[in-house]
Design a protein around this motif. Structure first.
Motif, short mmCIF file in Angstrom:
data_model
loop_
_atom_site.label_atom_id
_atom_site.label_comp_id
_atom_site.label_asym_id
_atom_site.label_seq_id
_atom_site.Cartn_x
_atom_site.Cartn_y
_atom_site.Cartn_z
N GLN A 299 0.83 -1.20 0.00
CA GLN A 299 0.00 0.00 0.00
C GLN A 299 0.86 1.26 0.00
O GLN A 299 0.56 2.23 -0.69
N VAL B 286 2.24 1.62 -3.56
CA VAL B 286 1.22 2.10 -4.48
C VAL B 286 0.96 3.58 -4.26
O VAL B 286 0.85 4.36 -5.20
N THR B 287 0.88 3.97 -2.99
CA THR B 287 0.59 5.36 -2.66
C THR B 287 1.67 6.30 -3.18
O THR B 287 1.39 7.39 -3.68
N TYR C 19 2.25 6.31 -7.97
CA TYR C 19 1.41 6.78 -9.06
C TYR C 19 0.98 8.23 -8.89
O TYR C 19 0.63 8.66 -7.79
N ARG D 57 -3.68 7.23 -9.58
CA ARG D 57 -4.32 6.72 -8.36
C ARG D 57 -5.02 7.86 -7.65
O ARG D 57 -4.43 8.90 -7.38
N PRO E 141 -6.95 8.32 -4.20
CA PRO E 141 -7.21 7.60 -2.94
C PRO E 141 -8.68 7.49 -2.57
O PRO E 141 -9.10 6.46 -2.04
N SER F 273 -9.95 4.52 -5.00
CA SER F 273 -9.42 3.18 -4.82
C SER F 273 -7.96 3.24 -4.37
O SER F 273 -7.24 4.20 -4.65
N THR F 274 -7.54 2.18 -3.66
CA THR F 274 -6.14 2.05 -3.27
C THR F 274 -5.27 1.80 -4.50
O THR F 274 -4.09 2.16 -4.51
N TYR F 275 -5.88 1.23 -5.53
CA TYR F 275 -5.12 0.80 -6.69
C TYR F 275 -5.33 1.74 -7.88
O TYR F 275 -6.36 2.42 -7.98
N PRO F 276 -4.39 1.79 -8.79
CA PRO F 276 -4.45 2.74 -9.91
C PRO F 276 -5.37 2.28 -11.03
O PRO F 276 -5.75 1.12 -11.12
N LYS G 217 -15.36 7.67 -10.68
CA LYS G 217 -14.03 8.28 -10.83
C LYS G 217 -14.13 9.79 -10.98
O LYS G 217 -13.34 10.54 -10.41
#
Length: 278
Positions: free
Chosen positions: A63, A66-67, A70, A86, A88, A91-94, A145
């Protein structure tokens, strides 16, 4: 008799000792097996706890990676035409987006593109929530989004238009924001506007987004938008030049007395701080 008495006494003592213990075993071998099994179970549980701690640590590292890896939008990566971003609050993911680094200073993230009619836009609520289409051609990024991006910080909106006569135009809004699902992605703000296409969006300010199963305007105009009695604009309308009142509409952009249908339409967003810093 003496020998028998001794054996009998030993038997009584052994039985008493077993009954007073934590478990009653029928033989020494059985007791040994039980103790060995308990030991193995304890070892397995200890190993499971150790593995769980390792996995938790790896998840936290992932995590954090990822943070920190991106960007949040195309304005943070000026040389990219396609990018993993990404957000936040989404989503945690891009997720992947396309960028416009040429128009009006660049740094724009594309949220809608109409180009050739290859993608059906007369779709349902769930489709508009998650997004659809091909990033390199006709697509919509998705309301979830769009809300997450425009609510994270103030955003500009750039609308690029071209009619079937080849005339091109644009309109720029300095504070575009879409609300959450809980209020049906209301068009909460557009801000001030400028450009040569004319404003056809402020009329829809404060209106909820609707699709064909949620409103008569969407059904009647075969599209989806922030409709209000019914529209001054609809960039999610039916594609085509000769569609009567149906089409990709921006009512203030016209070459004659009547509204022109758009051959191409693009909606782009970028953080308002980008133009301030530029």
């Amino acid at each position: 008799m003496l020998r028998f008495g001794i054996l009998f006494s030993l038997l009584i003592l052994n039985t008493s000792a077993i009954e007073n213990g934590t478990e009653v075993c029928t033989s020494l071998t059985t007791c040994d097996d039980v103790l060995a099994t308990k030991s193995e179970v304890a070892a397995v549980r200890e190993e499971q706890a150790r593995q769980a701690a390792i996995l938790e640590g790896l998840d936290k590292k992932l995590q954090a990676f990822v943070t920190n890896t991106y960007p949040a939008n195309c304005a943070e990566s000026r040389n990219s035409s396609k990018l993993l971003v990404r957000v936040p609050s989404y989503s945690t993911y891009p997720f992947e987006v396309t960028c416009d680094q040429e128009s009006h200073g660049g740094g724009w993230t594309t949220v809608l593109r109409r180009n050739d009619g290859s993608q059906d836009f007369f779709l349902e609520w769930k489709d508009y929530q998650k997004g659809f289409g091909q990033l390199d051609n006709e697509f919509f990024i998705g309301l979830d989004k769009l809300h997450a991006m425009t609510s994270s910080e103030p955003h500009e909106l750039l609308v690029l238009l071209e009619n079937f006569y080849g005339n091109q135009s644009y309109e720029l809004y300095d504070n575009f924001r879409v609300g959450p699902e809980s209020n049906n992605y209301t068009l909460e703000s557009v801000g001030s506007f400028s450009g040569d296409a004319g404003d056809s969006l402020e009329y829809h300010l404060g209106r909820q987004f609707t699709t064909k199963e949620r409103g008569d305007c969407a059904k009647g105009f075969q599209g989806a938008w922030w409709y209000y009695n019914c529209l001054h604009s609809d960039l999610c309308g039916m594609y085509g030049e000769m569609q009567g009142v149906y089409g990709i509409i921006w009512s203030s952009f016209r070459t004659g007395e009547f509204m022109d249908m758009m051959k191409r339409a693009v909606m782009l967003i970028r953080p308002a701080t980008f133009s301030t810093a530029a």
